[in-house]
Motif scaffolding. Sequence first.
Motif, PDB file in Angstrom:
ATOM      1  N   ASP A  16       0.834  -1.193   0.000  1.00  0.00           N
ATOM      2  CA  ASP A  16       0.000   0.000   0.000  1.00  0.00           C
ATOM      3  C   ASP A  16       0.874   1.250   0.000  1.00  0.00           C
ATOM      4  OD1 ASP A  16      -2.621   1.036  -0.037  1.00  0.00           O
ATOM      5  OD2 ASP A  16      -2.537   1.456   2.123  1.00  0.00           O
ATOM      6  N   VAL A  17       1.860   1.281   0.866  1.00  0.00           N
ATOM      7  CA  VAL A  17       2.793   2.413   0.943  1.00  0.00           C
ATOM      8  C   VAL A  17       3.499   2.586  -0.394  1.00  0.00           C
ATOM      9  CG1 VAL A  17       4.982   3.182   1.958  1.00  0.00           C
ATOM     10  CG2 VAL A  17       3.143   2.350   3.440  1.00  0.00           C
ATOM     11  N   GLU A  18       3.992   1.501  -0.945  1.00  0.00           N
ATOM     12  CA  GLU A  18       4.730   1.563  -2.213  1.00  0.00           C
ATOM     13  C   GLU A  18       3.839   2.069  -3.346  1.00  0.00           C
ATOM     14  OE1 GLU A  18       7.295  -1.364  -5.148  1.00  0.00           O
ATOM     15  OE2 GLU A  18       6.862  -2.003  -3.097  1.00  0.00           O
ATOM     16  N   SER A 103      10.098  10.472  -0.300  1.00  0.00           N
ATOM     17  CA  SER A 103      11.364   9.843   0.112  1.00  0.00           C
ATOM     18  C   SER A 103      11.349   9.510   1.598  1.00  0.00           C
ATOM     19  CB  SER A 103      12.546  10.762  -0.186  1.00  0.00           C
ATOM     20  OG  SER A 103      12.713  10.907  -1.566  1.00  0.00           O
ATOM     21  N   LEU A 104      10.815  10.408   2.401  1.00  0.00           N
ATOM     22  CA  LEU A 104      10.731  10.174   3.838  1.00  0.00           C
ATOM     23  C   LEU A 104       9.805   8.996   4.139  1.00  0.00           C
ATOM     24  CD1 LEU A 104      11.508  11.046   6.690  1.00  0.00           C
ATOM     25  CD2 LEU A 104       9.652  12.722   6.597  1.00  0.00           C
ATOM     26  N   LEU A 105       8.672   8.929   3.447  1.00  0.00           N
ATOM     27  CA  LEU A 105       7.751   7.805   3.635  1.00  0.00           C
ATOM     28  C   LEU A 105       8.436   6.483   3.277  1.00  0.00           C
ATOM     29  CD1 LEU A 105       5.012   6.479   4.173  1.00  0.00           C
ATOM     30  CD2 LEU A 105       4.342   7.119   1.846  1.00  0.00           C
ATOM     31  N   LYS A 106       9.122   6.459   2.141  1.00  0.00           N
ATOM     32  CA  LYS A 106       9.804   5.231   1.729  1.00  0.00           C
ATOM     33  C   LYS A 106      10.894   4.839   2.731  1.00  0.00           C
ATOM     34  CE  LYS A 106       8.963   5.414  -3.248  1.00  0.00           C
ATOM     35  NZ  LYS A 106       9.596   5.483  -4.581  1.00  0.00           N
ATOM     36  N   ALA A 109       9.191   3.384   5.783  1.00  0.00           N
ATOM     37  CA  ALA A 109       8.675   2.044   5.473  1.00  0.00           C
ATOM     38  C   ALA A 109       9.814   1.032   5.422  1.00  0.00           C
ATOM     39  CB  ALA A 109       7.908   2.073   4.155  1.00  0.00           C
ATOM     40  N   ALA A 110      10.966   1.465   4.919  1.00  0.00           N
ATOM     41  CA  ALA A 110      12.124   0.563   4.843  1.00  0.00           C
ATOM     42  C   ALA A 110      12.635   0.192   6.239  1.00  0.00           C
ATOM     43  CB  ALA A 110      13.245   1.212   4.032  1.00  0.00           C
ATOM     44  N   PRO A 115       7.705   4.745  13.000  1.00  0.00           N
ATOM     45  CA  PRO A 115       6.516   5.341  13.611  1.00  0.00           C
ATOM     46  C   PRO A 115       5.805   6.383  12.761  1.00  0.00           C
ATOM     47  CG  PRO A 115       8.511   6.149  14.671  1.00  0.00           C
ATOM     48  CD  PRO A 115       8.932   5.069  13.725  1.00  0.00           C
ATOM     49  N   LEU A 116       6.452   6.891  11.742  1.00  0.00           N
ATOM     50  CA  LEU A 116       5.821   7.931  10.930  1.00  0.00           C
ATOM     51  C   LEU A 116       5.116   7.402   9.685  1.00  0.00           C
ATOM     52  CD1 LEU A 116       8.552  10.720  11.092  1.00  0.00           C
ATOM     53  CD2 LEU A 116       6.441  10.545  12.403  1.00  0.00           C
ATOM     54  N   VAL A 117       5.169   6.105   9.440  1.00  0.00           N
ATOM     55  CA  VAL A 117       4.586   5.551   8.214  1.00  0.00           C
ATOM     56  C   VAL A 117       3.112   5.911   8.092  1.00  0.00           C
ATOM     57  CG1 VAL A 117       3.955   3.423   6.990  1.00  0.00           C
ATOM     58  CG2 VAL A 117       6.243   3.692   7.915  1.00  0.00           C
ATOM     59  N   GLY A 118       2.338   5.676   9.123  1.00  0.00           N
ATOM     60  CA  GLY A 118       0.898   5.957   9.067  1.00  0.00           C
ATOM     61  C   GLY A 118       0.586   7.411   8.764  1.00  0.00           C
TER      62      GLY A 118
END
Length: 146
Positions: A16-18, A103-106, A109-110, A115-118
Amino acid sequence: MSEQRPERLNAERAQDVERWADFLEARVREELEAADALAPYGWWDLTPAGARRLGVQGMGGRVFAPILTGDGHWLDQATALHIVRNQPHRTRSDLTGKLMLVSLLKAQAAEDGGPLVGPLLLVVRQFCDPFIDHPDHPEYEAPEEP
């Protein structure tokens, strides 16, 4: 006392993130190309008050976007101001910020569910909203045939 650890990012959530991150990144890169195509006009400004025609002009005073909405001077002026506020130089900065967010989200997620993914995913999805009619949008639904 137990140490709280972030939840591991499950495979479905990672996909979903990707999907969302890749979609926004592709749209931002398209928008950057469009902004770059307009860069030769330099910094945009409104035509001076009392000019023969109202519009947006580039460096050197060349009017490249005359504004005639058909609804009067005030709406014409508001429309021209909106265009000037969204000129390539400003748009480029906004788009660069969106790429940084992706970039920060990826990166989060990596880290297997940082904690910031959501929260970051919510912001990325919000930035994807204007593209809901794009066939690659993760929530796109093709219009029904009449």
